[in-house]
Enzyme design. Structure first.
Site, PDB file in Angstrom:
ATOM      1  CE  LYS A 198      -1.767   2.891   2.961  1.00 32.41           C
ATOM      2  NZ  LYS A 198      -1.818   4.115   2.128  1.00 32.41           N
ATOM      3  N   GLY A 251       7.402   4.871   7.824  1.00 27.33           N
ATOM      4  CA  GLY A 251       6.536   6.031   7.989  1.00 27.33           C
ATOM      5  C   GLY A 251       6.822   6.695   9.317  1.00 27.33           C
ATOM      6  CB  SER A 252       4.960   9.267  11.157  1.00 26.98           C
ATOM      7  OG  SER A 252       3.719   8.629  11.289  1.00 26.98           O
ATOM      8  CB  THR A 253       7.647   7.745  15.567  1.00 32.39           C
ATOM      9  OG1 THR A 253       8.979   7.737  15.027  1.00 32.39           O
ATOM     10  CG2 THR A 253       7.658   7.066  16.925  1.00 32.39           C
ATOM     11  CB  ALA A 254       2.367   8.984  15.475  1.00 33.04           C
ATOM     12  CB  THR A 255       1.633   5.802  11.302  1.00 26.08           C
ATOM     13  OG1 THR A 255       1.151   7.122  11.112  1.00 26.08           O
ATOM     14  CG2 THR A 255       0.758   4.839  10.541  1.00 26.08           C
ATOM     15  N   GLY A 256       3.591   4.084  13.081  1.00 23.21           N
ATOM     16  CA  GLY A 256       4.300   2.821  13.302  1.00 23.21           C
ATOM     17  C   GLY A 256       3.942   2.196  14.643  1.00 23.21           C
ATOM     18  CD  GLU A 273      14.196   0.763   8.636  1.00 24.00           C
ATOM     19  OE1 GLU A 273      14.639   1.792   9.195  1.00 24.00           O
ATOM     20  OE2 GLU A 273      14.844  -0.288   8.552  1.00 24.00           O
ATOM     21  CB  CYS A 307      13.714   8.886   7.377  1.00 26.86           C
ATOM     22  SG  CYS A 307      14.701   7.787   6.337  1.00 26.86           S
ATOM     23  CD  GLU A 404      10.634  12.743  10.874  1.00 30.88           C
ATOM     24  OE1 GLU A 404       9.504  12.300  11.140  1.00 30.88           O
ATOM     25  OE2 GLU A 404      11.495  12.092  10.241  1.00 30.88           O
TER      26      GLU A 404
HETATM   27  P1  NDP Z   1       2.757   8.214   7.794  1.00 31.33           P
HETATM   28  O1  NDP Z   1       3.107   7.448   9.012  1.00 31.33           O
HETATM   29  O2  NDP Z   1       1.743   9.281   7.897  1.00 31.33           O
HETATM   30  O3  NDP Z   1       2.278   7.252   6.630  1.00 31.33           O
HETATM   31  C1  NDP Z   1       3.061   6.181   6.189  1.00 31.33           C
HETATM   32  C2  NDP Z   1       2.172   5.161   5.505  1.00 31.33           C
HETATM   33  O4  NDP Z   1       1.323   4.572   6.499  1.00 31.33           O
HETATM   34  C3  NDP Z   1       1.253   5.748   4.443  1.00 31.33           C
HETATM   35  O5  NDP Z   1       1.112   4.812   3.392  1.00 31.33           O
HETATM   36  C4  NDP Z   1      -0.042   5.901   5.223  1.00 31.33           C
HETATM   37  O6  NDP Z   1      -1.186   5.950   4.396  1.00 31.33           O
HETATM   38  C5  NDP Z   1      -0.019   4.631   6.052  1.00 31.33           C
HETATM   39  N1  NDP Z   1      -0.910   4.639   7.207  1.00 31.33           N
HETATM   40  C6  NDP Z   1      -1.422   5.694   7.882  1.00 31.33           C
HETATM   41  N2  NDP Z   1      -2.190   5.261   8.903  1.00 31.33           N
HETATM   42  C7  NDP Z   1      -2.169   3.904   8.866  1.00 31.33           C
HETATM   43  C8  NDP Z   1      -2.777   2.867   9.653  1.00 31.33           C
HETATM   44  N3  NDP Z   1      -3.553   3.151  10.719  1.00 31.33           N
HETATM   45  N4  NDP Z   1      -2.535   1.589   9.334  1.00 31.33           N
HETATM   46  C9  NDP Z   1      -1.737   1.270   8.283  1.00 31.33           C
HETATM   47  N5  NDP Z   1      -1.155   2.198   7.486  1.00 31.33           N
HETATM   48  C10 NDP Z   1      -1.355   3.503   7.783  1.00 31.33           C
HETATM   49  O7  NDP Z   1       4.140   8.790   7.230  1.00 31.33           O
HETATM   50  P2  NDP Z   1       4.362   9.741   5.998  1.00 31.33           P
HETATM   51  O8  NDP Z   1       3.781   9.134   4.773  1.00 31.33           O
HETATM   52  O9  NDP Z   1       3.934  11.107   6.402  1.00 31.33           O
HETATM   53  O10 NDP Z   1       5.963   9.673   5.814  1.00 31.33           O
HETATM   54  C11 NDP Z   1       6.832  10.487   6.503  1.00 31.33           C
HETATM   55  C12 NDP Z   1       7.423   9.738   7.700  1.00 31.33           C
HETATM   56  O11 NDP Z   1       8.102   8.568   7.253  1.00 31.33           O
HETATM   57  C13 NDP Z   1       8.462  10.556   8.427  1.00 31.33           C
HETATM   58  O12 NDP Z   1       8.245  10.425   9.811  1.00 31.33           O
HETATM   59  C14 NDP Z   1       9.764   9.900   8.026  1.00 31.33           C
HETATM   60  O13 NDP Z   1      10.807  10.071   8.956  1.00 31.33           O
HETATM   61  C15 NDP Z   1       9.364   8.474   7.908  1.00 31.33           C
HETATM   62  N6  NDP Z   1      10.342   7.752   7.093  1.00 31.33           N
HETATM   63  C16 NDP Z   1      11.198   6.870   7.706  1.00 31.33           C
HETATM   64  C17 NDP Z   1      12.199   6.224   6.979  1.00 31.33           C
HETATM   65  C18 NDP Z   1      13.135   5.250   7.615  1.00 31.33           C
HETATM   66  O14 NDP Z   1      13.768   4.470   6.873  1.00 31.33           O
HETATM   67  N7  NDP Z   1      13.280   5.216   8.917  1.00 31.33           N
HETATM   68  C19 NDP Z   1      12.366   6.497   5.551  1.00 31.33           C
HETATM   69  C20 NDP Z   1      11.414   7.428   5.016  1.00 31.33           C
HETATM   70  C21 NDP Z   1      10.431   8.019   5.767  1.00 31.33           C
HETATM   71  P3  NDP Z   1      -1.747   7.396   3.923  1.00 31.33           P
HETATM   72  O15 NDP Z   1      -0.749   7.931   2.966  1.00 31.33           O
HETATM   73  O16 NDP Z   1      -3.010   7.093   3.278  1.00 31.33           O
HETATM   74  O17 NDP Z   1      -1.892   8.239   5.152  1.00 31.33           O
END
Ligand code: NDP
Length: 500
Positions: A198, A251-256, A273, A307, A404
């Site tokens: 996704k 993705g973000s720490t909160a979503t993770g 990550e 990131c 961040e």
């Molecule tokens: P988000 O956490 O907002 O979203 C990441 C993904 O998760 C998107 O596809 C999002 O969908 C999906 N998502 C959101 N909510 C849920 C849920 N409840 N269940 C499952 N999937 C969900 O991050 P961002 O897209 O804003 O990306 C930026 C973040 O990613 C930054 O914090 C950055 O540091 C981190 N990042 C980390 C990396 C690493 O290697 N450590 C590398 C690159 C980025 P949708 O788009 O529809 O919201």
């Protein structure tokens, strides 16, 4: 935009954008049950350029069922490793043949410079694809001598096997959608897993195209599926599905953290990550030219939406004023414009919502009289631009010092010595990357073990390689991507014990 410099959009790209997109399930496009759609915008203009499906739970169910059926059939999981490797290398060749098309799609949906899409995102993805394809033929276990002594006279020998974990859910953010997407697809496929991916709802197009190329390369139907949709429904349904054996999330720490909480219920394997607030420590014996060149790139590449970006720079007092002056000249010299204009060095951020978020951090800093040095003004259109900004000696309680920001914003802080820099660098919940700038080998060897980060660079920052493990300490994640052990996270270890 400067129309003279604009790269001409390929006909293939224009027609892909205009398509009536579906979901990629079972080796082809299918119509979704959901009739909801999501607009895709060009961040440089704010104009809608395409439309994708906002998949519902039923659509996700179809994708997972297809992936699971393909997995248990053995059509991919039991294929000879060399055959998987050959197909994945062919897949990389196809990306190479379609490099410009993928680079343009990436720039049009994400906003980044076409130079970065070509030379970094597509070129690095190719390197990673070929590296990971090779791992398919390096999967191995161990033979084990055992000391079991019952019944008397019996002897035992054991060995371990690495077996594909099952169906993987890959969740991808919007900053490097092609590259990070393939960091999930490739290890999953090399290990023999099936995957449902996704993409972020705002940048799904490159992975949708990569699904077609996977089928063209010979990846069997059902092994690689793409569902487009929002996180709350599509992402959540996918990651909490009982047939998912492994979640690979960036993705973000909160979503993770939310996904990890739900994964624990079924003990689904998970790699996270997550975000970073990455420090750079600049000591007084560092080479100033190397520092400014290296940290300008590391702070402003992809508008700071990286990131691993350097977002906090701590500089030893004797060279602080000189470095601030050098950074100021460099930032004020950056040209701002559309990603499709290769002469523009700073481009739009990925979405209107993200532009507002970054500007709100700067508005708070401004209201509290922080010293801001801003680069050239954004173009006068509806694009999602933010001027590159230096924040000088910010207070610790400013939100942008701790959060961040994920934008073209970097703080520069004067410190008395390396010990103060180290204390400030480690004073964060994050621990993704860091860098140390010094010409003293002994200082570097002394300080690098004391920096709390998954990757520490000396005299560089943000440079990654397929053979160098990457991941976070503390709340920047769990698990590691890349390197020779990468497939461990996509396999289970089975011990086989034989009495003889
Ligand atoms: P988000 O956490 O907002 O979203 C990441 C993904 O998760 C998107 O596809 C999002 O969908 C999906 N998502 C959101 N909510 C849920 C849920 N409840 N269940 C499952 N999937 C969900 O991050 P961002 O897209 O804003 O990306 C930026 C973040 O990613 C930054 O914090 C950055 O540091 C981190 N990042 C980390 C990396 C690493 O290697 N450590 C590398 C690159 C980025 P949708 O788009 O529809 O919201």
């Amino acid at each position: 935009m400067n129309q003279v410099n604009r790269v001409a959009t390929l006909e293939r790209v224009s027609s892909f954008l205009k398509r009536n997109h579906g979901l990629y399930i079972d080796g082809g496009w299918i119509s979704a049950q959901s009739t909801d759609t999501l607009p895709i915008f060009d961040p440089s203009t704010g104009q809608q350029i395409s439309t994708t499906i906002d998949a519902n739970a039923y659509d996700v169910e179809r994708a997972v069922t297809s992936a699971h059926k393909a997995f248990v059939s053995g059509v991919w999981s039991r294929r000879l490793p060399a055959e998987r490797e050959r197909i994945l290398l062919r897949y990389a060749d196809l990306l190479e043949q379609h490099a410009e098309e993928l680079a343009q799609l990436e720039t049009l949906e994400q906003g980044k410079s076409i130079n970065v899409s070509r030379a970094f995102e597509v070129a690095c993805t190719l390197n990673w694809m070929r590296y990971t394809a090779g791992l398919a033929t390096k999967i191995s276990g161990r033979t084990l001598d055992l000391s079991i002594s019952v019944p008397e006279g019996a002897r035992y020998t054991a060995y371990t096997r690495k077996e594909p974990v099952g169906v993987v859910a890959g969740i991808v953010p919007w900053n490097f959608p092609l590259m990070i997407g393939m960091w999930k697809v490739m290890p999953a496929l090399a290990a023999g897993c099936s995957i449902v991916i996704k993409p972020s709802e705002i940048t799904p197009l490159t992975l949708m195209r990569m699904a077609e190329l996977a089928t063209e390369a010979g990846v069997p139907a059902g092994v690689f599926n793409v569902v487009t949709g929002n996180g709350a429904v599509c992402g959540k349904t996918l990651t909490s599905h009982p047939l998912i054996s492994k979640i690979s999330f960036t993705g973000s720490t909160a979503t993770g953290k939310g996904i990890a909480r739900s994964a624990i219920d079924r003990l689904t394997r998970i790699t996270l990550e997550l975000g970073g607030k990455n420090p750079a420590i600049v000591l007084k014996d560092a080479d100033p030219k190397q520092v400014v060149e290296g940290l300008m790139m590391a702070s402003f590449l992809n508008q700071g939406q990286v990131c691993a970006a350097s977002s906090r720079i701590y500089v030893e007092a004797p060279i602080f004023d000189q470095l601030v002056g050098d950074f100021e000249s460099a930032v004020k010299g950056l040209s701002i414009g559309a990603g499709m204009d290769p002469t523009s060095q700073i481009n739009a951020v990925a979405s209107k919502a993200h532009q507002r978020k970054v500007e709100s951090y700067l508005a708070e800093a401004n209201a509290l009289n922080a010293e801001l040095i801003r680069g050239s003004a954004a173009p006068n259109n509806e694009g999602f631009y933010v001027s590159p900004t230096l924040v000088i000696n910010p207070d610790d309680d400013l939100s942008l010092t701790r959060d961040e920001v994920f934008g073209p914003v970097v703080t520069l802080t004067r410190v008395a010595d390396a010990e103060e820099a180290l204390a400030k660098a480690n004073d964060t919940e994050y621990g993704l990357t860091a860098s140390l700038w010094t010409n003293s080998l002994s200082t570097a060897m002394d300080l690098t073990p004391r920096i709390e980060a998954g990757t520490v660079w000396v005299n560089s920052h943000t440079l990654i390689d397929a053979n160098m493990p990457f991941g976070g300490f503390k709340q920047s994640g769990t698990g590691r991507d890349f390197g020779v052990d990468w497939l461990d996270a996509f396999t289970e270890t089975k011990s086989v014990c034989i009495r003889h």
